[in-house]
Design a protein around this motif. Structure first.
Motif, PDB file in Angstrom:
ATOM      1  N   THR A  39       0.914  -1.272  -0.034  1.00 17.61           N
ATOM      2  CA  THR A  39      -0.054  -0.105   0.046  1.00 17.61           C
ATOM      3  C   THR A  39       0.875   1.249   0.068  1.00 17.61           C
ATOM      4  OG1 THR A  39      -0.103   0.015   2.469  1.00 17.61           O
ATOM      5  CG2 THR A  39      -2.042  -1.164   1.329  1.00 17.61           C
ATOM      6  N   GLY A  40       0.383   2.253  -0.011  1.00 13.57           N
ATOM      7  CA  GLY A  40       0.852   3.566   0.179  1.00 13.57           C
ATOM      8  C   GLY A  40       0.891   4.172   1.389  1.00 13.57           C
ATOM      9  N   GLY A  41       1.905   4.939   1.951  1.00 11.63           N
ATOM     10  CA  GLY A  41       1.892   5.467   3.392  1.00 11.63           C
ATOM     11  C   GLY A  41       2.275   7.125   2.981  1.00 11.63           C
ATOM     12  N   LEU A  55      -9.393 -15.300  -3.643  1.00 14.45           N
ATOM     13  CA  LEU A  55      -9.397 -14.233  -2.481  1.00 14.45           C
ATOM     14  C   LEU A  55      -9.124 -12.862  -3.455  1.00 14.45           C
ATOM     15  CD1 LEU A  55      -9.072 -12.853   0.305  1.00 14.45           C
ATOM     16  CD2 LEU A  55      -6.828 -13.598   0.238  1.00 14.45           C
ATOM     17  N   TYR A  56     -10.041 -11.858  -3.144  1.00 13.04           N
ATOM     18  CA  TYR A  56     -10.102 -10.624  -3.754  1.00 13.04           C
ATOM     19  C   TYR A  56     -10.292  -9.489  -2.643  1.00 13.04           C
ATOM     20  CZ  TYR A  56     -11.751  -6.364  -6.087  1.00 13.04           C
ATOM     21  OH  TYR A  56     -11.817  -5.300  -6.709  1.00 13.04           O
ATOM     22  N   SER A  57      -9.336  -8.346  -2.543  1.00 13.39           N
ATOM     23  CA  SER A  57      -9.381  -7.388  -1.723  1.00 13.39           C
ATOM     24  C   SER A  57      -9.158  -6.105  -2.208  1.00 13.39           C
ATOM     25  CB  SER A  57      -8.440  -7.603  -0.406  1.00 13.39           C
ATOM     26  OG  SER A  57      -8.823  -6.764   0.505  1.00 13.39           O
ATOM     27  N   LYS A  58      -9.853  -5.029  -2.011  1.00 12.57           N
ATOM     28  CA  LYS A  58      -9.360  -3.854  -2.663  1.00 12.57           C
ATOM     29  C   LYS A  58      -9.525  -2.676  -1.561  1.00 12.57           C
ATOM     30  CE  LYS A  58     -10.953  -1.006  -6.168  1.00 12.57           C
ATOM     31  NZ  LYS A  58      -9.573  -0.836  -6.966  1.00 12.57           N
ATOM     32  N   LEU A  59      -8.645  -1.962  -1.429  1.00 12.08           N
ATOM     33  CA  LEU A  59      -8.324  -0.887  -0.670  1.00 12.08           C
ATOM     34  C   LEU A  59      -8.269   0.466  -1.241  1.00 12.08           C
ATOM     35  CD1 LEU A  59      -8.012   0.148   2.615  1.00 12.08           C
ATOM     36  CD2 LEU A  59      -5.723  -0.145   1.984  1.00 12.08           C
ATOM     37  N   ASP A  60      -9.410   1.278  -1.190  1.00 14.51           N
ATOM     38  CA  ASP A  60      -9.205   2.571  -1.870  1.00 14.51           C
ATOM     39  C   ASP A  60      -9.297   3.663  -0.743  1.00 14.51           C
ATOM     40  OD1 ASP A  60      -9.357   1.791  -4.459  1.00 14.51           O
ATOM     41  OD2 ASP A  60     -11.647   1.591  -4.352  1.00 14.51           O
ATOM     42  N   ALA A  61      -8.366   4.645  -1.058  1.00 15.44           N
ATOM     43  CA  ALA A  61      -8.163   5.609  -0.010  1.00 15.44           C
ATOM     44  C   ALA A  61      -7.748   7.080  -0.690  1.00 15.44           C
ATOM     45  CB  ALA A  61      -7.158   5.312   1.049  1.00 15.44           C
ATOM     46  N   THR A  62      -7.977   8.068   0.240  1.00 15.24           N
ATOM     47  CA  THR A  62      -7.884   9.176  -0.087  1.00 15.24           C
ATOM     48  C   THR A  62      -6.922   9.884   1.137  1.00 15.24           C
ATOM     49  OG1 THR A  62      -9.819  10.279   0.662  1.00 15.24           O
ATOM     50  CG2 THR A  62      -9.621   9.443  -1.763  1.00 15.24           C
ATOM     51  N   ARG A  63      -6.025  10.788   0.939  1.00 17.38           N
ATOM     52  CA  ARG A  63      -5.150  11.318   1.979  1.00 17.38           C
ATOM     53  C   ARG A  63      -4.796  12.837   1.715  1.00 17.38           C
ATOM     54  NH1 ARG A  63      -1.499   7.871   2.690  1.00 17.38           N
ATOM     55  NH2 ARG A  63      -0.073   9.088   1.466  1.00 17.38           N
ATOM     56  N   SER A  64      -5.099  13.518   2.605  1.00 12.57           N
ATOM     57  CA  SER A  64      -4.903  15.011   2.467  1.00 12.57           C
ATOM     58  C   SER A  64      -4.015  15.342   3.663  1.00 12.57           C
ATOM     59  CB  SER A  64      -6.151  16.115   2.577  1.00 12.57           C
ATOM     60  OG  SER A  64      -5.603  17.299   2.677  1.00 12.57           O
ATOM     61  N   ASP A 114      -3.451  12.703  -2.008  1.00 13.14           N
ATOM     62  CA  ASP A 114      -3.298  11.458  -2.716  1.00 13.14           C
ATOM     63  C   ASP A 114      -4.701  10.713  -2.891  1.00 13.14           C
ATOM     64  OD1 ASP A 114      -0.036  10.438  -2.389  1.00 13.14           O
ATOM     65  OD2 ASP A 114      -0.582  11.995  -1.135  1.00 13.14           O
ATOM     66  N   GLU A 115      -4.733  10.007  -3.886  1.00 10.76           N
ATOM     67  CA  GLU A 115      -5.797   8.987  -4.342  1.00 10.76           C
ATOM     68  C   GLU A 115      -4.985   7.778  -4.453  1.00 10.76           C
ATOM     69  OE1 GLU A 115      -8.197  10.267  -7.617  1.00 10.76           O
ATOM     70  OE2 GLU A 115      -9.072  12.129  -6.494  1.00 10.76           O
ATOM     71  N   LEU A 116      -5.496   6.790  -3.604  1.00 10.87           N
ATOM     72  CA  LEU A 116      -4.418   5.508  -3.506  1.00 10.87           C
ATOM     73  C   LEU A 116      -5.355   4.114  -3.627  1.00 10.87           C
ATOM     74  CD1 LEU A 116      -3.577   7.372  -0.697  1.00 10.87           C
ATOM     75  CD2 LEU A 116      -1.609   6.105  -1.221  1.00 10.87           C
ATOM     76  N   SER A 117      -4.947   3.195  -4.388  1.00 10.12           N
ATOM     77  CA  SER A 117      -5.963   2.169  -4.490  1.00 10.12           C
ATOM     78  C   SER A 117      -4.919   0.944  -4.396  1.00 10.12           C
ATOM     79  CB  SER A 117      -6.650   2.347  -5.568  1.00 10.12           C
ATOM     80  OG  SER A 117      -7.618   0.971  -5.985  1.00 10.12           O
ATOM     81  N   THR A 118      -5.412  -0.231  -3.720  1.00  8.71           N
ATOM     82  CA  THR A 118      -4.481  -1.403  -3.906  1.00  8.71           C
ATOM     83  C   THR A 118      -5.437  -2.586  -4.173  1.00  8.71           C
ATOM     84  OG1 THR A 118      -2.734  -0.840  -2.147  1.00  8.71           O
ATOM     85  CG2 THR A 118      -2.951  -3.219  -2.649  1.00  8.71           C
ATOM     86  N   THR A 119      -5.431  -3.294  -5.044  1.00  6.75           N
ATOM     87  CA  THR A 119      -6.139  -4.506  -5.636  1.00  6.75           C
ATOM     88  C   THR A 119      -5.331  -5.801  -5.227  1.00  6.75           C
ATOM     89  OG1 THR A 119      -7.587  -2.883  -7.048  1.00  6.75           O
ATOM     90  CG2 THR A 119      -7.518  -5.385  -7.194  1.00  6.75           C
ATOM     91  N   PHE A 154      -0.898  -1.716  -6.831  1.00  6.93           N
ATOM     92  CA  PHE A 154      -0.967  -0.430  -6.128  1.00  6.93           C
ATOM     93  C   PHE A 154      -0.806   0.782  -7.006  1.00  6.93           C
ATOM     94  CE2 PHE A 154       1.299   3.257  -4.258  1.00  6.93           C
ATOM     95  CZ  PHE A 154       0.171   3.686  -3.425  1.00  6.93           C
ATOM     96  N   ASP A 155      -2.004   1.521  -7.141  1.00  2.74           N
ATOM     97  CA  ASP A 155      -1.869   2.577  -7.862  1.00  2.74           C
ATOM     98  C   ASP A 155      -2.269   3.898  -7.315  1.00  2.74           C
ATOM     99  OD1 ASP A 155      -2.015   4.205 -10.201  1.00  2.74           O
ATOM    100  OD2 ASP A 155      -4.156   3.767 -10.675  1.00  2.74           O
ATOM    101  N   ASN A 156      -1.189   4.844  -7.401  1.00  2.00           N
ATOM    102  CA  ASN A 156      -1.429   6.393  -6.766  1.00  2.00           C
ATOM    103  C   ASN A 156      -1.491   7.391  -7.776  1.00  2.00           C
ATOM    104  OD1 ASN A 156       0.710   7.975  -4.410  1.00  2.00           O
ATOM    105  ND2 ASN A 156      -1.109   8.428  -4.839  1.00  2.00           N
ATOM    106  N   PRO A 157      -2.646   7.241  -8.665  1.00  4.82           N
ATOM    107  CA  PRO A 157      -2.570   7.954  -9.926  1.00  4.82           C
ATOM    108  C   PRO A 157      -2.608   9.538  -9.584  1.00  4.82           C
ATOM    109  CG  PRO A 157      -4.964   7.264  -9.414  1.00  4.82           C
ATOM    110  CD  PRO A 157      -4.063   6.492  -8.485  1.00  4.82           C
TER     111      PRO A 157
END
Length: 920
Positions: free
Chosen positions: A127-129, A304-313, A359-364, A393-396
């Motif tokens: 993931t992204g931190g 197994l499928y997991s998706k974590l979508d996040a935004t961070r300011s 940031d917009e972040l997504s891990t699949t 992981f995508d941080n577009p």
């Protein structure tokens, strides 16, 4: 607070031989199928206490040193986050991201030394931190926060190695197992829902899970589906300094200190307040299908499928003068403390900055495995597995805008009252008025666009054969092939060269008034405004490639790939025998693995970007021995010895060099694909006394001789001192228009990997578990689980003493806490249960040697308390209340063991969860 006394006081993988206890649920109870080779024993699981009993039974029967956590009930794991459950195992500590567990350390060895397998197959999630927590995970470290805990039935931590378990771990192998339909008897249904509240963000977040399973055709076929969904909104606030440094000359000095004293004192590089807003959605799905046409055959398909979508300011109010040029700054008043830290100062002509990063972040994560066993007669069993795991992981969008104001008078910072929470003053500056701030190239403003990706793919094929020669002797052997591919990218604003364009502000963007895009922040008695990146994105067309072209040229070092092909084979003998009237069981074997890797990246040659590549191969022969001697039915002595290895971190294999400037940070990094792995010899000795039912008193001793250690060797100085022979023109291009940046700046940071001698690690674990059944009345329903771990190490680190030579220093291993302990007190009468858990982790180092002339960098000790209670209304319905991080523990990062200078100090509040579940 002086930490010097702490830091310088010390200078089975295949189904045929699994020691993992497999839960077999019969709604609404559960049954443990014991490890292979042991008699089956049924244990009814009705709550937390019995889940402890199940895990303890698996530990007792194993020939190896393992610890386990199992689900309390159908789709009900003890904690909301897997890593937070694992930290209750002796020797395991965790690191957190915005208050949630992210990675684990086992017996002092960090996340990169731990392999994680899901349903018997290695996987890797990234993931992204934030920058303070490592940013985009480009390592081999597993991020546990991608998964909802409700998806899993059990976690097993293997602390000793056996030949049948795949290589790659110096610390431990962690096995995660999801539910399968044959774990349950017939139709099974469970659903749960929770509402969470965080007292800092004052947000309410939902969480829910569902499991449905059934078997058909007289139990020959089964299907299961589970789903878990959660939302999380967190406020993460505090102060930071982005390290401390010394040096530089001030424009004038009106204090009683000499100019030399001020220059030699350490000052905060970017003193600031931080305000992070995190929002995430997590969805997890598992599907499992099993087919058992006869007692001799079984086939399982797991998805197994997991998706974590996040935004961070991230919002900051800061000054960057102190990290670079001081030639225009007047010192009006100052205080240097006994550790030579400039902890207070009042200044004129200081440049201040308001910043927001969005940031917009997504891990699949996706994994599919097909696994089967087939008995070939009475004595032979064939087991095979084929699978693929993919983590993307995508941080577009990673966009940062900086407003500046130059030459502010009356600026001050003050760490005297609280070394972790400074007080800032901005003179008469109108920091809460957007029109006060400037957004021009002349003021040093920035537009940073840094989209990133990281992809990990693992293909795995294995087959093994077990020959049960007798009830007390079996021989197994097998082969395994793994292909691992890693690819990471990053782009920045580019004109086709390595020039840093982030300080270039188009006239159309500068013409937009700052009052058109701002957000107001309040923290620690200060109110200020920051750029609103989302609003500016539309107004300025920030994502129009015609206006803001992007390319890899300014950040070549973060664009590389690694492909590894691992071929392995093992043979192992499992046995049970009598020794002097005592039962002796164990296994002995050897694993051989050959690693071939190819790495590719980019570098600059005569102004042109060239693609580089490198390859390397090495082989390892890894013998192992595990013995368990039953002195009595209640007392067991275990011994384990093995040779182990961990492959180098991925960034260390990058065949290219990279020169980048990000604000005041000037870095030169390089990799080497010809690095050999970390190698060690591990020895374990443990004593376990099962003195009563569901009870244990255990002592484990462990020692690791790390004889090959891959370290990032760091050096600071002018660019002309770089050990790679790069010309100054490369630094000029990387600096671009950044104020105070030039090849002659003495704060360039060089990072080069190299193989170093390593050192030793040793420690002890003490475990105690007991229900208080000997007490009268309601007290008999209480119980406790506690453990304490002590680890020390003596590792040789290398640091440059000149441009081309280095010296060795002895220090503790990074991520190693000398002391860690966990205490859980629980009550469980079958209808009502409650527990409170305390987890302590001692301080640990994160960077050795430290940067900016600080000897080391580290993180302070933490004590986290969680509590929960549940009431079974009837056989089908229960309600629960949970409290997480009840102490609102701070993430306290510092530099220098003597100076103890605060680098990052954040907290994210307490979380309370109210929930209900239904099962049938």
């Amino acid at each position: 607070m002086n930490r010097g006394r702490h830091f310088f006081a010390n200078r089975a993988g295949h189904m045929g031989v699994w020691s993992l206890a497999v839960l077999s649920f019969t709604a609404p109870t559960a049954v443990l199928a014991q490890t292979a080779g042991a008699d089956l024993e049924e244990v009814v699981v009705t709550g937390y206490r019995q889940s402890l009993s199940v895990a303890l039974d698996a530990k007792k029967q194993s020939a190896e040193v393992i610890d386990q956590i199992v689900a309390e009930d159908i789709a009900k794991f003890p904690d909301l986050n897997l890593s937070e459950s694992i930290q209750r195992i002796p020797g395991v500590s965790i690191s957190r991201e915005a208050g949630e567990g992210r990675q684990i350390t086992v017996r002092g060895l960090g996340a990169q030394f731990t392999r994680v397998r899901i349903n018997g197959m290695e996987g890797l999630t990234t993931t992204g931190g934030t920058d303070a927590t490592g940013g985009n995970n480009r390592s081999r470290s597993f991020d546990f926060n991608i998964f909802a805990s409700e998806l899993f039935n059990s976690i097993t931590v293997r602390k000793t190695s056996s030949a049948s378990v795949e290589e790659g771990s110096l610390g431990a192998t962690v096995d995660l197992r999801v539910a399968r339909p044959f774990d349950y008897s017939g139709f099974t249904f469970a659903a749960s829902g929770q509402l969470g509240y965080n007292d800092l963000s004052e947000e309410t977040d939902p969480r829910g899970a569902l499991l449905i399973s059934n078997t058909f055709g007289d139990g020959k076929f089964g299907a299961l589906l589970s789903v878990a969904y959660s939302e999380r909104n967190v406020l993460d606030v505090g102060a930071s300094a982005v390290r401390w440094q010394s040096g530089g000359g001030w424009q004038s000095n009106a204090t009683s200190y000499t100019t030399t004293e001020l220059a030699s004192a350490f000052r905060p590089r970017i003193p600031r307040y931080d305000y992070y807003e995190n929002s995430q959605e997590r969805l997890g799905v598992t599907a499992s299908f099993q087919f058992k046409p006869s007692d001799a055959s079984e086939l399982s398909l797991d998805v197994l499928y997991s998706k974590l979508d996040a935004t961070r300011s991230e919002a900051f109010l800061e000054s960057a003068n102190f990290s670079s040029s001081l030639s225009e700054v007047d010192v009006l008043d100052a205080y240097i403390d006994p550790t030579n830290s400039l902890v207070y100062g009042r200044f004129d002509d200081v440049d201040i900055r308001s910043e927001q990063r969005y940031d917009e972040l997504s891990t699949t994560f996706k994994q599919i495995t097909l696994e089967g066993t087939q008995k070939l007669g009475d004595a032979l069993t064939l087991h095979a597995l084929v699978g693929r795991a993919d983590s993307s992981f995508d941080n577009p969008i990673q966009t940062t805008l900086l407003w500046n104001v130059l030459n502010v008078d009356g600026y001050s910072y003050d760490y005297r009252g609280n070394s972790r929470v400074p007080v800032f003053g901005y003179g008469s500056s109108a920091i809460a008025d957007p029109s006060f701030w400037q957004f021009t190239a002349a003021s040093g403003a920035n537009i940073r666009l840094r989209p990133q990706t990281t992809d990990n793919t693992l293909d795995n094929v294995l087959a093994d054969l077990t020959w049960e020669m007798s009830d007390s002797l079996s021989v197994s052997g097998g082969v395994q092939f793994k292909k691992y591919t890693f690819d990471t990218t990053e782009k920045r604003r580019s004109n086709g060269t390595t020039a840093n364009l982030e300080g270039s502000i188009p006239a159309s963007a500068a013409a937009i008034p700052t009052s058109a895009y701002f957000t107001t922040i309040s923290l620690n008695g200060l109110t200020w405004v920051v750029p609103n990146v989302k609003a500016a994105g539309q107004l300025m067309g920030l994502y129009d490639p015609a206006l803001y072209p992007l390319g890899i040229e300014p950040i070549l070092g973060n664009n590389y790939s690694v492909e590894e092909k691992d071929s392995g084979a093992f043979v192992q003998v499992d046995f049970k025998t009598m020794l002097g009237g005592m039962n002796l069981r164990g296994n002995v074997g050897v694993r051989y693995v050959k690693t071939k890797l190819e790495a590719s990246g980019y570098s600059l040659s005569s102004g042109a970007v060239l693609k580089n590549s490198g390859d390397h191969s090495y082989s390892d022969t890894l013998p192992s021995l595990n013995l368990a001697l039953d002195l009595t039915d209640e007392f067991i002595i275990r011994f384990g010895a093995a040779k182990v290895m961990t492959r180098p971190n991925l960034g260390q294999l990058n065949p290219s060099a990279s020169v980048t400037v990000s604000g005041s940070n000037k870095t030169v990094t390089a990799g080497n694909p010809e690095l050999n792995p970390f190698r060690a010899t591990a020895v374990d000795l443990s004593f376990e006394w099962y003195f009563a039912k569901e009870s244990l008193l255990g002592l484990g001793l462990f020692y690791k001789d790390i004889n090959s250690f891959v370290q990032t060797i760091r050096k600071a100085g002018t660019f002309s001192e770089n050990p790679l022979g790069l010309p100054d023109s490369v630094a000029v291009a990387a600096c671009g228009t950044v104020v105070g940046c030039s090849p002659s700046s003495n704060d360039w940071q060089f990072s080069i990997p190299g193989t170093t001698p390593g050192g030793t690690l040793k420690g002890a674990e003490l475990s105690f578990q007991m229900p208080f059944t000997f007490l009268p009345g309601l007290w008999k329903d209480f119980g406790t689980q506690m453990n304490y771990t002590y680890v020390e190490s003596d590792i040789t680190y290398r640091t440059f003493s000149s441009a081309t030579t280095y010296t060795d220093v002895k220090e503790r291993l990074t991520n190693l806490s000398n002391d860690a302990y966990n205490v859980t007190l629980y009550y469980d009468n079958g209808t009502f249960s409650a527990r409170a858990s305390l987890a302590y982790r001692g301080d640990y180092l994160t960077t050795v040697p430290g940067r900016n002339s600080n000897n080391v960098e580290g993180t302070a000790e933490t004590t986290t308390i969680d509590a929960s209670a549940s009431w079974n209304v009837n056989d089908h319905i229960s309600v629960s209340l949970e409290g997480l991080n009840l102490t609102d523990e701070y993430d306290d990062q510092w530099v220098d063991s003597v100076g103890d200078r605060s680098s990052y100090y954040h907290h994210s509040g307490r979380t309370f969860m109210l929930g209900a579940r239904y099962k049938f």
